[in-house]
Design an enzyme around this catalytic site. Structure first.
Site, mmCIF file in Angstrom:
data_model
loop_
_atom_site.group_PDB
_atom_site.id
_atom_site.type_symbol
_atom_site.label_atom_id
_atom_site.label_comp_id
_atom_site.label_asym_id
_atom_site.label_seq_id
_atom_site.Cartn_x
_atom_site.Cartn_y
_atom_site.Cartn_z
ATOM 1 N N SER A 7 -1.996 10.317 -36.914
ATOM 2 C CA SER A 7 -1.103 11.564 -37.420
ATOM 3 C C SER A 7 -0.567 11.051 -38.752
ATOM 4 O O SER A 7 0.198 10.244 -38.767
ATOM 5 C CB SER A 7 -0.261 11.930 -36.562
ATOM 6 O OG SER A 7 0.445 12.814 -37.212
ATOM 7 N N HIS A 32 -5.550 13.054 -38.205
ATOM 8 C CA HIS A 32 -4.865 14.352 -37.471
ATOM 9 C C HIS A 32 -3.724 14.670 -38.477
ATOM 10 O O HIS A 32 -2.886 14.012 -39.037
ATOM 11 C CB HIS A 32 -4.159 13.853 -36.129
ATOM 12 C CG HIS A 32 -3.528 14.957 -35.499
ATOM 13 N ND1 HIS A 32 -4.140 15.616 -34.738
ATOM 14 C CD2 HIS A 32 -2.277 15.374 -35.378
ATOM 15 C CE1 HIS A 32 -3.722 16.848 -34.225
ATOM 16 N NE2 HIS A 32 -2.124 16.432 -34.619
ATOM 17 N N ASP A 34 -0.740 17.220 -38.978
ATOM 18 C CA ASP A 34 0.227 18.337 -38.635
ATOM 19 C C ASP A 34 0.968 19.034 -39.409
ATOM 20 O O ASP A 34 1.669 18.718 -40.307
ATOM 21 C CB ASP A 34 1.368 17.393 -37.836
ATOM 22 C CG ASP A 34 0.922 16.571 -36.746
ATOM 23 O OD1 ASP A 34 0.278 17.291 -35.724
ATOM 24 O OD2 ASP A 34 0.937 15.351 -36.441
ATOM 25 N N MET A 36 3.512 22.240 -40.000
ATOM 26 C CA MET A 36 4.712 22.803 -39.482
ATOM 27 C C MET A 36 5.503 23.807 -40.321
ATOM 28 O O MET A 36 5.532 23.612 -41.501
ATOM 29 C CB MET A 36 5.896 21.633 -38.699
ATOM 30 C CG MET A 36 5.206 20.494 -38.065
ATOM 31 S SD MET A 36 6.559 19.324 -37.658
ATOM 32 C CE MET A 36 5.434 18.273 -36.850
ATOM 33 N N HIS A 65 -3.828 20.595 -36.945
ATOM 34 C CA HIS A 65 -3.105 20.913 -36.079
ATOM 35 C C HIS A 65 -2.000 21.965 -36.630
ATOM 36 O O HIS A 65 -1.222 21.462 -37.363
ATOM 37 C CB HIS A 65 -2.414 19.791 -35.269
ATOM 38 C CG HIS A 65 -1.241 20.207 -34.259
ATOM 39 N ND1 HIS A 65 -0.555 19.182 -33.658
ATOM 40 C CD2 HIS A 65 -1.095 21.252 -33.487
ATOM 41 C CE1 HIS A 65 0.091 19.957 -32.454
ATOM 42 N NE2 HIS A 65 -0.223 21.204 -32.669
ATOM 43 N N MET A 67 1.025 23.917 -36.369
ATOM 44 C CA MET A 67 2.344 24.484 -35.642
ATOM 45 C C MET A 67 2.803 25.547 -36.456
ATOM 46 O O MET A 67 4.110 25.360 -36.785
ATOM 47 C CB MET A 67 3.293 23.148 -35.420
ATOM 48 C CG MET A 67 2.661 22.241 -34.259
ATOM 49 S SD MET A 67 3.417 20.698 -34.545
ATOM 50 C CE MET A 67 2.296 19.824 -35.709
ATOM 51 N N MET A 136 -0.528 19.019 -25.860
ATOM 52 C CA MET A 136 0.677 18.227 -26.419
ATOM 53 C C MET A 136 1.417 17.513 -25.302
ATOM 54 O O MET A 136 1.773 17.965 -24.268
ATOM 55 C CB MET A 136 1.532 19.466 -26.780
ATOM 56 C CG MET A 136 0.949 20.151 -28.056
ATOM 57 S SD MET A 136 0.535 18.934 -29.538
ATOM 58 C CE MET A 136 2.322 18.224 -29.610
ATOM 59 N N GLY A 141 6.673 19.147 -33.177
ATOM 60 C CA GLY A 141 7.891 19.619 -34.105
ATOM 61 C C GLY A 141 8.147 18.251 -34.860
ATOM 62 O O GLY A 141 8.699 18.106 -36.003
ATOM 63 N N PHE A 142 8.252 16.891 -33.886
ATOM 64 C CA PHE A 142 8.625 15.724 -34.484
ATOM 65 C C PHE A 142 7.755 14.349 -34.158
ATOM 66 O O PHE A 142 7.358 14.535 -32.633
ATOM 67 C CB PHE A 142 10.145 15.324 -34.186
ATOM 68 C CG PHE A 142 11.229 16.603 -34.421
ATOM 69 C CD1 PHE A 142 11.657 16.667 -35.722
ATOM 70 C CD2 PHE A 142 11.362 17.511 -33.485
ATOM 71 C CE1 PHE A 142 12.505 17.513 -36.132
ATOM 72 C CE2 PHE A 142 12.228 18.672 -33.981
ATOM 73 C CZ PHE A 142 12.683 18.661 -35.238
ATOM 74 N N GLY A 143 7.742 13.599 -34.558
ATOM 75 C CA GLY A 143 6.950 12.482 -34.253
ATOM 76 C C GLY A 143 7.971 11.451 -33.637
ATOM 77 O O GLY A 143 8.900 11.750 -33.492
ATOM 78 N N GLY A 144 7.411 10.322 -33.065
ATOM 79 C CA GLY A 144 8.122 9.499 -32.518
ATOM 80 C C GLY A 144 8.898 9.792 -31.014
ATOM 81 O O GLY A 144 9.878 8.979 -30.870
ATOM 82 N N ASP A 174 -1.689 14.533 -27.624
ATOM 83 C CA ASP A 174 -0.898 14.418 -29.060
ATOM 84 C C ASP A 174 0.510 14.089 -28.591
ATOM 85 O O ASP A 174 1.385 14.996 -28.065
ATOM 86 C CB ASP A 174 -1.011 15.849 -29.784
ATOM 87 C CG ASP A 174 -0.386 15.488 -31.192
ATOM 88 O OD1 ASP A 174 0.257 14.538 -31.503
ATOM 89 O OD2 ASP A 174 -0.372 16.599 -31.758
ATOM 90 N N GLY A 175 0.973 13.030 -28.853
ATOM 91 C CA GLY A 175 2.405 12.873 -28.740
ATOM 92 C C GLY A 175 2.841 11.675 -27.835
ATOM 93 O O GLY A 175 2.561 11.624 -26.710
ATOM 94 N N GLY A 176 3.683 10.768 -28.452
ATOM 95 C CA GLY A 176 4.163 9.705 -27.659
ATOM 96 C C GLY A 176 3.262 8.415 -27.007
ATOM 97 O O GLY A 176 3.515 7.774 -26.021
ATOM 98 N N GLY A 196 0.618 8.777 -34.094
ATOM 99 C CA GLY A 196 1.563 8.515 -35.294
ATOM 100 C C GLY A 196 2.224 7.275 -35.474
ATOM 101 O O GLY A 196 1.600 6.313 -36.188
HETATM 102 C C1 DX5 Z 1 4.240 16.446 -32.783
HETATM 103 C C2 DX5 Z 1 2.848 16.124 -33.897
HETATM 104 C C3 DX5 Z 1 2.440 14.735 -33.312
HETATM 105 C C4 DX5 Z 1 3.135 13.590 -33.759
HETATM 106 C C5 DX5 Z 1 2.595 12.538 -33.148
HETATM 107 O O1 DX5 Z 1 4.656 17.645 -33.176
HETATM 108 O O2 DX5 Z 1 1.892 17.100 -33.423
HETATM 109 O O3 DX5 Z 1 1.005 14.694 -34.053
HETATM 110 O O4 DX5 Z 1 2.833 13.268 -35.282
HETATM 111 O O5 DX5 Z 1 3.591 11.472 -33.319
HETATM 112 P P1 DX5 Z 1 3.801 10.041 -32.233
HETATM 113 O O6 DX5 Z 1 2.501 9.577 -32.033
HETATM 114 O O7 DX5 Z 1 4.583 9.260 -33.173
HETATM 115 O O8 DX5 Z 1 4.438 10.632 -31.005
HETATM 116 ZN ZN ZN Z 2 -0.299 16.951 -33.847
#
Ligand code: DX5
Ligand code: ZN
Length: 219
Positions: A7, A32, A34, A36, A65, A67, A136, A141-144, A174-176, A196
């Site tokens: 991502s 990927h 993202d 938003m 993706h 959002m 999801m 909304g946020f990475g990490g 997707d995510g974490g 990501g």
């Molecule tokens: C969250 C995004 C994810 C995000 C994943 O809203 O859709 O794609 O970038 O990031 P990581 O892998 O850091 O959780």
């Molecule tokens: Zn995503």
């Protein structure tokens, strides 16, 4: 075997082009992306100009993706800018079926996704028409963020349903996802793993080496 979809939300935008090239050199096939809108999710990321710029330099599969509230409004534009697949949120559309249909009419792949608190049943009516279901595993909304373990049950449920009903959709998460939980995620039947932080933080090539090893072991 599962595939990784880095991502670019976690990229260093000052070096976006060279980081994408580094991913390509490390056998990545899917990017990927993202988007938003600050409405469906609290944050704003980036949009059309970024996608059309990187499209000129990369042949990767662009997995977009959205959002975005009522994504129907922007589908044609994202396709023009280079999307190979568009995934929409079941919670974001007044008419989910018409929105998916609109994506399909553009001749690209379509995906549906759902927030962690949305029951998996919400996407079931659309399984026959989508190329992909994105689970999801964090709040969008946020990475990490940390992966929410309960969301993995949705992966198992969807994998079971796919087999029972002989359907062809892919399952994406997707995510974490990090180097530690990647193996477990892959073994549940996920086809595409979005990552990501796990790809972009530190050294991309080193991270990709670990990712490839874990994925090969787990599948
Ligand atoms: C969250 C995004 C994810 C995000 C994943 O809203 O859709 O794609 O970038 O990031 P990581 O892998 O850091 O959780
Ligand atoms: Zn995503």
């Amino acid at each position: 075997m599962s595939q990784i979809a880095p991502s670019i939300l976690a990229a260093d935008f000052n070096r976006l082009g060279s980081q994408i090239r580094e991913l390509e050199e490390n056998d990545v096939r899917i990017l990927h992306i993202d988007v938003m809108d600050g409405m469906f999710v609290p944050s704003i990321s980036f949009g059309m100009p970024v996608i059309s710029s990187i499209r000129k330099e990369s042949k990767l599969f662009f997995d977009v993706h959205l959002m975005v509230k009522e994504p129907m409004r922007y589908i044609e534009e994202f396709v023009k800018d280079g999307a190979d697949s568009i995934t929409i949120h079941v919670e974001a559309c007044e008419d989910v079926r018409a929105t998916l249909q609109k994506v399909k009419e553009q001749g690209i792949q379509c995906g549906i996704t759902l927030n962690p608190e949305t029951p998996v049943e919400a996407v079931v009516p659309y399984l026959e028409m989508v190329d992909m279901v994105l689970v999801m595993s964090v709040h969008p909304g946020f990475g990490g963020q940390k992966l929410i373990p309960e969301t993995l049950k949705k992966v198992e449920y969807l994998a079971g349903l796919r087999e029972d009903q002989n359907l062809g959709f892919k399952i994406e998460i997707d995510g974490g996802v990090n180097h530690k939980n990647l193996g477990e995620v892959v073994s549940l039947g996920v086809d595409i793993v979005v990552a990501g932080t796990a790809v972009f933080r530190g050294d991309i090539t080193e991270n990709m080496k670990i990712v490839k090893e874990v994925m090969a072991d787990a599948s």
